[in-house]
Design a protein around this motif. Structure first.
Motif, PDB file in Angstrom:
ATOM      1  N   LEU A 419       0.716  -1.259   0.114  1.00 51.77           N
ATOM      2  CA  LEU A 419       0.011  -0.046  -0.089  1.00 51.77           C
ATOM      3  C   LEU A 419       0.874   1.390  -0.016  1.00 51.77           C
ATOM      4  O   LEU A 419       1.850   1.581   0.903  1.00 51.77           O
ATOM      5  N   THR A 420       0.515   2.076  -0.867  1.00 56.60           N
ATOM      6  CA  THR A 420       1.169   3.551  -1.042  1.00 56.60           C
ATOM      7  C   THR A 420      -0.170   4.412  -1.323  1.00 56.60           C
ATOM      8  O   THR A 420      -1.172   4.001  -1.551  1.00 56.60           O
ATOM      9  N   ASN A 421       0.179   5.764  -0.914  1.00 57.45           N
ATOM     10  CA  ASN A 421      -0.868   6.653  -1.464  1.00 57.45           C
ATOM     11  C   ASN A 421      -0.844   7.076  -2.821  1.00 57.45           C
ATOM     12  O   ASN A 421      -0.031   6.367  -3.659  1.00 57.45           O
ATOM     13  N   ILE A 422      -1.806   7.972  -3.309  1.00 54.23           N
ATOM     14  CA  ILE A 422      -1.644   7.799  -4.843  1.00 54.23           C
ATOM     15  C   ILE A 422      -0.664   8.775  -5.456  1.00 54.23           C
ATOM     16  O   ILE A 422      -0.320   8.718  -6.668  1.00 54.23           O
ATOM     17  N   ASN A 423       0.327   9.209  -4.561  1.00 53.27           N
ATOM     18  CA  ASN A 423       1.618   9.639  -4.903  1.00 53.27           C
ATOM     19  C   ASN A 423       2.702   8.761  -5.041  1.00 53.27           C
ATOM     20  O   ASN A 423       3.818   9.052  -4.889  1.00 53.27           O
ATOM     21  N   GLY A 424       2.534   7.366  -4.470  1.00 55.85           N
ATOM     22  CA  GLY A 424       3.623   6.455  -4.646  1.00 55.85           C
ATOM     23  C   GLY A 424       4.211   6.482  -3.308  1.00 55.85           C
ATOM     24  O   GLY A 424       5.472   5.820  -3.057  1.00 55.85           O
ATOM     25  N   LYS A 425       3.744   7.211  -2.219  1.00 52.63           N
ATOM     26  CA  LYS A 425       4.572   7.213  -0.843  1.00 52.63           C
ATOM     27  C   LYS A 425       3.865   6.082   0.047  1.00 52.63           C
ATOM     28  O   LYS A 425       2.540   5.992   0.186  1.00 52.63           O
ATOM     29  N   LYS A 426       4.815   5.428   0.867  1.00 54.38           N
ATOM     30  CA  LYS A 426       4.365   4.526   1.810  1.00 54.38           C
ATOM     31  C   LYS A 426       3.843   5.459   3.117  1.00 54.38           C
ATOM     32  O   LYS A 426       4.141   6.573   3.227  1.00 54.38           O
ATOM     33  N   ARG A 427       3.273   4.626   4.297  1.00 53.88           N
ATOM     34  CA  ARG A 427       2.664   5.488   5.369  1.00 53.88           C
ATOM     35  C   ARG A 427       3.900   6.079   6.144  1.00 53.88           C
ATOM     36  O   ARG A 427       3.802   7.358   6.412  1.00 53.88           O
ATOM     37  N   TRP A 428       5.082   5.304   6.157  1.00 51.23           N
ATOM     38  CA  TRP A 428       6.200   5.935   6.836  1.00 51.23           C
ATOM     39  C   TRP A 428       6.775   7.065   6.327  1.00 51.23           C
ATOM     40  O   TRP A 428       7.451   8.100   6.765  1.00 51.23           O
ATOM     41  N   GLU A 429       6.721   7.096   4.577  1.00 48.42           N
ATOM     42  CA  GLU A 429       7.323   8.114   3.946  1.00 48.42           C
ATOM     43  C   GLU A 429       6.366   9.399   4.276  1.00 48.42           C
ATOM     44  O   GLU A 429       7.028  10.580   4.084  1.00 48.42           O
ATOM     45  N   ILE A 430       5.117   9.292   4.285  1.00 53.85           N
ATOM     46  CA  ILE A 430       4.426  10.368   4.496  1.00 53.85           C
ATOM     47  C   ILE A 430       4.663  10.954   5.832  1.00 53.85           C
ATOM     48  O   ILE A 430       4.759  12.346   5.956  1.00 53.85           O
ATOM     49  N   ILE A 431       4.649  10.222   6.974  1.00 54.34           N
ATOM     50  CA  ILE A 431       5.058  10.614   8.382  1.00 54.34           C
ATOM     51  C   ILE A 431       6.435  11.373   8.346  1.00 54.34           C
ATOM     52  O   ILE A 431       6.836  12.495   8.748  1.00 54.34           O
ATOM     53  N   GLN A 432       7.456  10.736   7.599  1.00 56.64           N
ATOM     54  CA  GLN A 432       8.761  11.271   7.653  1.00 56.64           C
ATOM     55  C   GLN A 432       8.805  12.365   7.005  1.00 56.64           C
ATOM     56  O   GLN A 432       9.590  13.523   7.312  1.00 56.64           O
ATOM     57  N   ALA A 433       8.207  12.794   5.955  1.00 61.17           N
ATOM     58  CA  ALA A 433       7.955  14.038   5.114  1.00 61.17           C
ATOM     59  C   ALA A 433       7.073  14.981   5.621  1.00 61.17           C
ATOM     60  O   ALA A 433       7.104  16.128   5.574  1.00 61.17           O
ATOM     61  N   GLY A 434       6.816  14.659   7.035  1.00 60.12           N
ATOM     62  CA  GLY A 434       5.922  15.879   7.712  1.00 60.12           C
ATOM     63  C   GLY A 434       4.505  16.064   6.894  1.00 60.12           C
ATOM     64  O   GLY A 434       3.968  17.097   7.110  1.00 60.12           O
ATOM     65  N   GLU A 435       3.959  15.120   5.983  1.00 61.22           N
ATOM     66  CA  GLU A 435       2.731  15.285   5.534  1.00 61.22           C
ATOM     67  C   GLU A 435       1.738  14.928   6.120  1.00 61.22           C
ATOM     68  O   GLU A 435       0.661  15.123   5.737  1.00 61.22           O
ATOM     69  N   ASP A 436       1.870  14.130   7.243  1.00 63.93           N
ATOM     70  CA  ASP A 436       0.766  13.458   7.820  1.00 63.93           C
ATOM     71  C   ASP A 436      -0.304  14.600   8.748  1.00 63.93           C
ATOM     72  O   ASP A 436       0.645  15.471   9.399  1.00 63.93           O
ATOM     73  N   LEU A 437      -1.334  14.492   8.434  1.00 64.34           N
ATOM     74  CA  LEU A 437      -2.169  15.793   9.204  1.00 64.34           C
ATOM     75  C   LEU A 437      -3.057  15.116  10.612  1.00 64.34           C
ATOM     76  O   LEU A 437      -3.343  13.875  10.434  1.00 64.34           O
TER      77      LEU A 437
END
Length: 437
Positions: A419-437
């Motif tokens: 599972l990735t988001n529609i931009n190809g990022k895994k959950r941990w990558e979203i959190i690491q990039a500070g994109e998690d809301l």
């Protein structure tokens, strides 16, 4: 214009994920214009609709198949709920029948479509035989010797010691070890597949997207058709059976499904099955997508292209996953006539004969071996309906028996693992990039 009475009808309530942040949100399955959709709303990223099935009546017919479920042998405690507790947890409904082991993250191609997004990052070192032995033993302890193993990646044939990895799995006790491959090495080096055969592989799962070079140029980045054909010939000479795995993308190769079926029937001395896989949106997806096809679309389209061999009603759900996640039929030849095995069975006979140990692709073949031993081996047709961030249904995920041995240990359903988001990022990558809301 008068609306049909089913318009807007809610068929089910479930949980999904936001396609942007991947947080768990509520979702509902609804009817729109006689097709089936998932509708969901993330409080931060808004509304999202995912197409699920072309015909509601067929959707409901498929969904009514209920086959016996055997839970995991050694489940972990459920704490935070699906998909956070994968391991497998005690909320999971079906035990693994096929477990993937990633033997490398490297690849000898960079396909525009790749759920692994292979070669998009610096690969981790290949796990050594000691680490792979630990994975094998963990799977053996927490599943059973009957569990099928698929060695995958990345591209597993980039490892020169792949035969040693196969021998290790056989020594630990696994009988069915399949290699998931793009076929490049096998097509270029006949000795490589002979070495795998001597080590004891049960077959190869060959990426095979069509019968013209243009298809491979669009999906794989180069014309690989000659290499694929040579790989099949090398497998024939080595006595290794082949399953063709076709990623189906509308506007590129959906009109070649019938031709791939015809090719497989002409080469059924070495090809034992076809897995049609409607492309899903996890990982890298760099080609234009006119419409995301589903298992329902593929069933109807393949039936139309099969020159009368198959009807949509010949595809029945498999009991190794949710009825809407995988379906199959099995083509057998009797007195020169090719016919689906499902026409010889009632639904009640199918359920009674179902073997809970059969992995995807083997359910009908196992029934045929047990109940119709007078028939020659046939051709399995499998359709796998993978789910991604757009159409993720956590009810379905709980029923998956196609499992991945995780990098940090544990066992995770395939679609949850990829599972990735529609931009190809895994959950941990979203959190690491500070994109998690």
């Amino acid at each position: 214009m008068k609306q049909h009475w089913d318009e807007g009808r809610i068929l089910d309530q479930t949980k999904s994920v936001c396609p942007i942040c991947l947080k768990v949100i509520k979702a509902q399955i609804v009817v729109r214009d006689q097709a089936v959709y998932m509708e969901k709303t993330c409080p931060h990223h808004g509304e999202y609709t995912a197409y699920l099935w072309p015909d509601v009546k067929h959707y409901q017919w498929m969904n009514q198949f209920k086959l016996p479920a055997v839970p995991p042998h050694s489940p972990l405690p459920a704490k935070d709920g699906c998909p956070s507790d994968c391991g497998l947890c005690e909320a999971h409904l079906r035990h693994p029948t096929l477990v993937e082991i990633e033997v490398t993250e490297g690849c000898n191609l960079r396909c525009p479509v790749c759920f692994m997004a292979a070669n998009d990052f610096r690969p981790d070192p290949n796990p050594d035989l000691t680490a792979l032995g630990e994975k094998y033993r963990y799977i053996f302890k927490n599943t059973s010797p009957d569990t099928s193993i698929q060695l995958t990646g990345g591209e597993p044939t980039t490892r020169k010691d792949l035969a040693d990895i196969v021998r290790l799995g056989r020594k630990i006790g696994f009988q069915a070890i399949e290699v998931n491959t793009n076929g490049v090495v096998i097509g270029q080096n006949s000795d490589y597949i002979k070495g795998l055969a001597e080590a004891g592989i049960s077959g190869i799962y060959l990426q095979f997207d069509g019968i013209t070079g243009e298809v491979y140029e669009q999906i794989r980045g180069e014309n690989l058709l000659p290499t694929k054909l040579k790989a099949i010939e090398n497998c024939r000479e080595a006595g290794v059976q082949v399953v063709l795995a076709m990623t189906v993308i509308e506007g590129i190769n959906e009109n070649q499904m019938g031709q791939v079926l015809e090719f497989a029937l002409e080469n059924k001395d070495v090809i034992v099955g076809i897995a049609y896989q409607p492309a899903f949106g996890s990982g890298r997806f760099d080609v234009p997508l006119l419409k995301r096809l589903t298992m329902g679309d593929v069933i109807f389209m393949l039936a139309e292209q099969s020159k009368g061999i198959i009807e949509p009603s010949d595809f029945w759900p498999l009991g190794c996953s949710n009825p809407l996640c995988s379906s199959s039929t099995y083509l057998v030849e009797d007195q020169g006539v090719i016919q689906p095995l499902s026409r010889r069975l009632t639904v009640e006979e199918y359920i009674k004969s179902f073997n809970p140990q059969s992995p995807q692709g083997s359910v009908f073949a196992d029934i045929a071996n047990m109940e119709y031993s007078e028939l020659e081996p046939g051709l399995t047709i499998l359709i796998e309906n993978y789910i991604d961030a757009g159409n993720m249904d956590l009810k379905k995920l709980r029923e998956c028996s196609m499992i991945v041995a995780g990098k940090g240990g544990g066992l995770t359903p395939f679609c949850g693992y990829q599972l990735t988001n529609i931009n190809g990022k895994k959950r941990w990558e979203i959190i690491q990039a500070g994109e998690d809301l």
